[in-house]
Write a protein that holds these residues in place. Structure first.
Motif, PDB file in Angstrom:
ATOM      1  N   ARG A   1       8.048 -20.114  23.893  1.00 23.06           N
ATOM      2  CA  ARG A   1       8.884 -20.700  24.935  1.00 23.06           C
ATOM      3  C   ARG A   1       9.057 -19.741  26.117  1.00 23.06           C
ATOM      4  O   ARG A   1       9.100 -20.167  27.270  1.00 23.06           O
ATOM      5  N   ARG A   2       9.123 -18.442  25.835  1.00 21.96           N
ATOM      6  CA  ARG A   2       9.358 -17.444  26.888  1.00 21.96           C
ATOM      7  C   ARG A   2       8.114 -16.624  27.200  1.00 21.96           C
ATOM      8  O   ARG A   2       8.176 -15.607  27.890  1.00 21.96           O
ATOM      9  N   ALA A   3       6.970 -17.041  26.715  1.00 21.45           N
ATOM     10  CA  ALA A   3       5.739 -16.248  26.829  1.00 21.45           C
ATOM     11  C   ALA A   3       5.373 -15.927  28.281  1.00 21.45           C
ATOM     12  O   ALA A   3       4.958 -14.809  28.583  1.00 21.45           O
ATOM     13  N   SER A   4       5.545 -16.875  29.172  1.00 17.78           N
ATOM     14  CA  SER A   4       5.192 -16.643  30.577  1.00 17.78           C
ATOM     15  C   SER A   4       6.055 -15.526  31.168  1.00 17.78           C
ATOM     16  O   SER A   4       5.546 -14.604  31.814  1.00 17.78           O
ATOM     17  N   GLU A   5       7.347 -15.614  30.936  1.00 16.73           N
ATOM     18  CA  GLU A   5       8.283 -14.613  31.446  1.00 16.73           C
ATOM     19  C   GLU A   5       8.018 -13.246  30.796  1.00 16.73           C
ATOM     20  O   GLU A   5       7.980 -12.225  31.487  1.00 16.73           O
ATOM     21  N   ILE A   6       7.818 -13.231  29.505  1.00 20.36           N
ATOM     22  CA  ILE A   6       7.585 -11.974  28.780  1.00 20.36           C
ATOM     23  C   ILE A   6       6.275 -11.337  29.238  1.00 20.36           C
ATOM     24  O   ILE A   6       6.212 -10.124  29.479  1.00 20.36           O
ATOM     25  N   GLY A   7       5.227 -12.145  29.382  1.00 20.43           N
ATOM     26  CA  GLY A   7       3.941 -11.624  29.854  1.00 20.43           C
ATOM     27  C   GLY A   7       4.077 -10.974  31.216  1.00 20.43           C
ATOM     28  O   GLY A   7       3.552  -9.878  31.453  1.00 20.43           O
ATOM     29  N   TYR A   8       4.804 -11.631  32.110  1.00 16.02           N
ATOM     30  CA  TYR A   8       5.032 -11.090  33.451  1.00 16.02           C
ATOM     31  C   TYR A   8       5.779  -9.763  33.373  1.00 16.02           C
ATOM     32  O   TYR A   8       5.417  -8.786  34.033  1.00 16.02           O
ATOM     33  N   GLN A   9       6.847  -9.724  32.566  1.00 20.65           N
ATOM     34  CA  GLN A   9       7.646  -8.501  32.426  1.00 20.65           C
ATOM     35  C   GLN A   9       6.826  -7.359  31.835  1.00 20.65           C
ATOM     36  O   GLN A   9       6.941  -6.213  32.274  1.00 20.65           O
ATOM     37  N   LEU A  10       6.008  -7.673  30.837  1.00 15.25           N
ATOM     38  CA  LEU A  10       5.188  -6.634  30.214  1.00 15.25           C
ATOM     39  C   LEU A  10       4.204  -6.034  31.220  1.00 15.25           C
ATOM     40  O   LEU A  10       4.004  -4.811  31.243  1.00 15.25           O
ATOM     41  N   LEU A  11       3.581  -6.864  32.036  1.00 15.76           N
ATOM     42  CA  LEU A  11       2.626  -6.360  33.030  1.00 15.76           C
ATOM     43  C   LEU A  11       3.299  -5.466  34.068  1.00 15.76           C
ATOM     44  O   LEU A  11       2.647  -4.600  34.646  1.00 15.76           O
ATOM     45  N   ARG A  12       4.580  -5.664  34.297  1.00 15.34           N
ATOM     46  CA  ARG A  12       5.311  -4.847  35.268  1.00 15.34           C
ATOM     47  C   ARG A  12       5.770  -3.513  34.690  1.00 15.34           C
ATOM     48  O   ARG A  12       6.121  -2.612  35.432  1.00 15.34           O
ATOM     49  N   LYS A  13       5.756  -3.388  33.354  1.00 15.33           N
ATOM     50  CA  LYS A  13       6.172  -2.124  32.725  1.00 15.33           C
ATOM     51  C   LYS A  13       5.083  -1.074  32.934  1.00 15.33           C
ATOM     52  O   LYS A  13       3.917  -1.312  32.681  1.00 15.33           O
ATOM     53  N   THR A  14       5.478   0.092  33.409  1.00 17.14           N
ATOM     54  CA  THR A  14       4.532   1.167  33.688  1.00 17.14           C
ATOM     55  C   THR A  14       3.727   1.547  32.452  1.00 17.14           C
ATOM     56  O   THR A  14       2.511   1.710  32.527  1.00 17.14           O
ATOM     57  N   THR A  15       4.415   1.672  31.314  1.00 13.74           N
ATOM     58  CA  THR A  15       3.704   2.085  30.092  1.00 13.74           C
ATOM     59  C   THR A  15       2.638   1.067  29.706  1.00 13.74           C
ATOM     60  O   THR A  15       1.536   1.439  29.302  1.00 13.74           O
ATOM     61  N   VAL A  16       2.949  -0.206  29.863  1.00 15.77           N
ATOM     62  CA  VAL A  16       1.989  -1.256  29.504  1.00 15.77           C
ATOM     63  C   VAL A  16       0.839  -1.287  30.506  1.00 15.77           C
ATOM     64  O   VAL A  16      -0.327  -1.326  30.113  1.00 15.77           O
ATOM     65  N   SER A  17       1.157  -1.251  31.799  1.00 18.91           N
ATOM     66  CA  SER A  17       0.084  -1.310  32.799  1.00 18.91           C
ATOM     67  C   SER A  17      -0.833  -0.091  32.706  1.00 18.91           C
ATOM     68  O   SER A  17      -2.055  -0.208  32.839  1.00 18.91           O
ATOM     69  N   GLU A  18      -0.260   1.092  32.440  1.00 19.44           N
ATOM     70  CA  GLU A  18      -1.092   2.290  32.271  1.00 19.44           C
ATOM     71  C   GLU A  18      -1.961   2.190  31.026  1.00 19.44           C
ATOM     72  O   GLU A  18      -3.119   2.604  31.038  1.00 19.44           O
ATOM     73  N   ALA A  19      -1.397   1.634  29.964  1.00 17.73           N
ATOM     74  CA  ALA A  19      -2.166   1.472  28.726  1.00 17.73           C
ATOM     75  C   ALA A  19      -3.297   0.465  28.916  1.00 17.73           C
ATOM     76  O   ALA A  19      -4.391   0.644  28.366  1.00 17.73           O
ATOM     77  N   ILE A  20      -3.059  -0.587  29.689  1.00 16.38           N
ATOM     78  CA  ILE A  20      -4.110  -1.572  29.980  1.00 16.38           C
ATOM     79  C   ILE A  20      -5.249  -0.895  30.739  1.00 16.38           C
ATOM     80  O   ILE A  20      -6.419  -1.059  30.395  1.00 16.38           O
ATOM     81  N   ILE A  21      -4.907  -0.123  31.750  1.00 13.65           N
ATOM     82  CA  ILE A  21      -5.927   0.573  32.546  1.00 13.65           C
ATOM     83  C   ILE A  21      -6.722   1.541  31.672  1.00 13.65           C
ATOM     84  O   ILE A  21      -7.947   1.599  31.740  1.00 13.65           O
ATOM     85  N   ALA A  22      -6.013   2.292  30.822  1.00 11.51           N
ATOM     86  CA  ALA A  22      -6.680   3.276  29.961  1.00 11.51           C
ATOM     87  C   ALA A  22      -7.600   2.595  28.946  1.00 11.51           C
ATOM     88  O   ALA A  22      -8.741   3.028  28.737  1.00 11.51           O
ATOM     89  N   LEU A  23      -7.121   1.521  28.316  1.00 16.96           N
ATOM     90  CA  LEU A  23      -7.945   0.821  27.322  1.00 16.96           C
ATOM     91  C   LEU A  23      -9.146   0.158  27.986  1.00 16.96           C
ATOM     92  O   LEU A  23     -10.262   0.196  27.458  1.00 16.96           O
ATOM     93  N   GLN A  24      -8.933  -0.418  29.155  1.00 16.12           N
ATOM     94  CA  GLN A  24     -10.045  -1.045  29.876  1.00 16.12           C
ATOM     95  C   GLN A  24     -11.100   0.000  30.244  1.00 16.12           C
ATOM     96  O   GLN A  24     -12.297  -0.246  30.103  1.00 16.12           O
ATOM     97  N   ALA A  25     -10.672   1.181  30.669  1.00 19.65           N
ATOM     98  CA  ALA A  25     -11.619   2.253  31.002  1.00 19.65           C
ATOM     99  C   ALA A  25     -12.394   2.690  29.767  1.00 19.65           C
ATOM    100  O   ALA A  25     -13.607   2.935  29.833  1.00 19.65           O
ATOM    101  N   GLU A  26     -11.725   2.770  28.623  1.00 24.01           N
ATOM    102  CA  GLU A  26     -12.387   3.162  27.370  1.00 24.01           C
ATOM    103  C   GLU A  26     -13.410   2.108  26.954  1.00 24.01           C
ATOM    104  O   GLU A  26     -14.523   2.446  26.541  1.00 24.01           O
ATOM    105  N   ILE A  27     -13.045   0.844  27.081  1.00 21.56           N
ATOM    106  CA  ILE A  27     -13.976  -0.241  26.737  1.00 21.56           C
ATOM    107  C   ILE A  27     -15.196  -0.198  27.648  1.00 21.56           C
ATOM    108  O   ILE A  27     -16.331  -0.327  27.191  1.00 21.56           O
ATOM    109  N   GLU A  28     -14.978  -0.001  28.950  1.00 24.41           N
ATOM    110  CA  GLU A  28     -16.089   0.075  29.907  1.00 24.41           C
ATOM    111  C   GLU A  28     -16.995   1.271  29.592  1.00 24.41           C
ATOM    112  O   GLU A  28     -18.215   1.164  29.677  1.00 24.41           O
ATOM    113  N   LYS A  29     -16.402   2.389  29.211  1.00 26.18           N
ATOM    114  CA  LYS A  29     -17.181   3.575  28.849  1.00 26.18           C
ATOM    115  C   LYS A  29     -18.053   3.280  27.622  1.00 26.18           C
ATOM    116  O   LYS A  29     -19.240   3.622  27.602  1.00 26.18           O
ATOM    117  N   GLN A  30     -17.475   2.644  26.622  1.00 22.68           N
ATOM    118  CA  GLN A  30     -18.240   2.299  25.423  1.00 22.68           C
ATOM    119  C   GLN A  30     -19.365   1.320  25.744  1.00 22.68           C
ATOM    120  O   GLN A  30     -20.470   1.437  25.209  1.00 22.68           O
TER     121      GLN A  30
END
Length: 132
Positions: free
Chosen positions: A35-64
């Motif tokens: 029910r709150r997935a849209s709001e929670i997803g938006y909030q998570l993307l705005r969190k620095t720790t989450v956005s940094e982790a997304i960038i780091a994991l994406q870079a690792e996947i691209e490297k692999q």
């Protein structure tokens, strides 16, 4: 870099988000309230720790993926070379393998161009001896 630790759900969200870049669906798949997935997803993307982790994991996947591509390219090169030097390969297969190897190494075939005059006919070239 933020010092805040990620929760297990946040880590799951990050992995799910990278599958399709859909924050709402990633939140649902990670176990957050539908029910709150849209709001929670938006909030998570705005969190620095989450956005940094997304960038780091994406870079690792691209490297692999780059490493896997290099490995695959080397394997393909080896296959082409083996076809080219195999005495049992047909001449046609050897030529195709050699051409592909040269093409991948950056050697392009010479392009031939046929030129015609303005009337569509042959171009006449006359060489004149210089007079000194």
């Amino acid at each position: 870099m933020s010092k805040e630790k990620l929760t297990a759900k946040q880590e799951s969200f990050i992995r799910e988000y990278l599958k399709d870049k859909n924050a709402t669906q990633a939140a649902i798949r990670a176990g957050y309230s539908k029910r709150r997935a849209s709001e929670i997803g938006y909030q998570l993307l705005r969190k620095t720790t989450v956005s940094e982790a997304i960038i780091a994991l994406q870079a690792e996947i691209e490297k692999q993926l780059r490493m896997q591509f290099v490995h695959d390219a080397l394997t393909a090169r080896e296959v082409l070379y083996n076809v080219m030097v195999n005495p049992n390969s047909s001449d046609r297969d050897k030529i195709v393998a050699a051409r592909d190897l040269l093409d991948r190494a950056g050697f392009k075939p010479v392009e031939k161009k046929e030129m015609t005059g303005s009337d569509g006919g042959a171009i006449e070239i006359t060489f004149v001896e210089p007079k000194y």
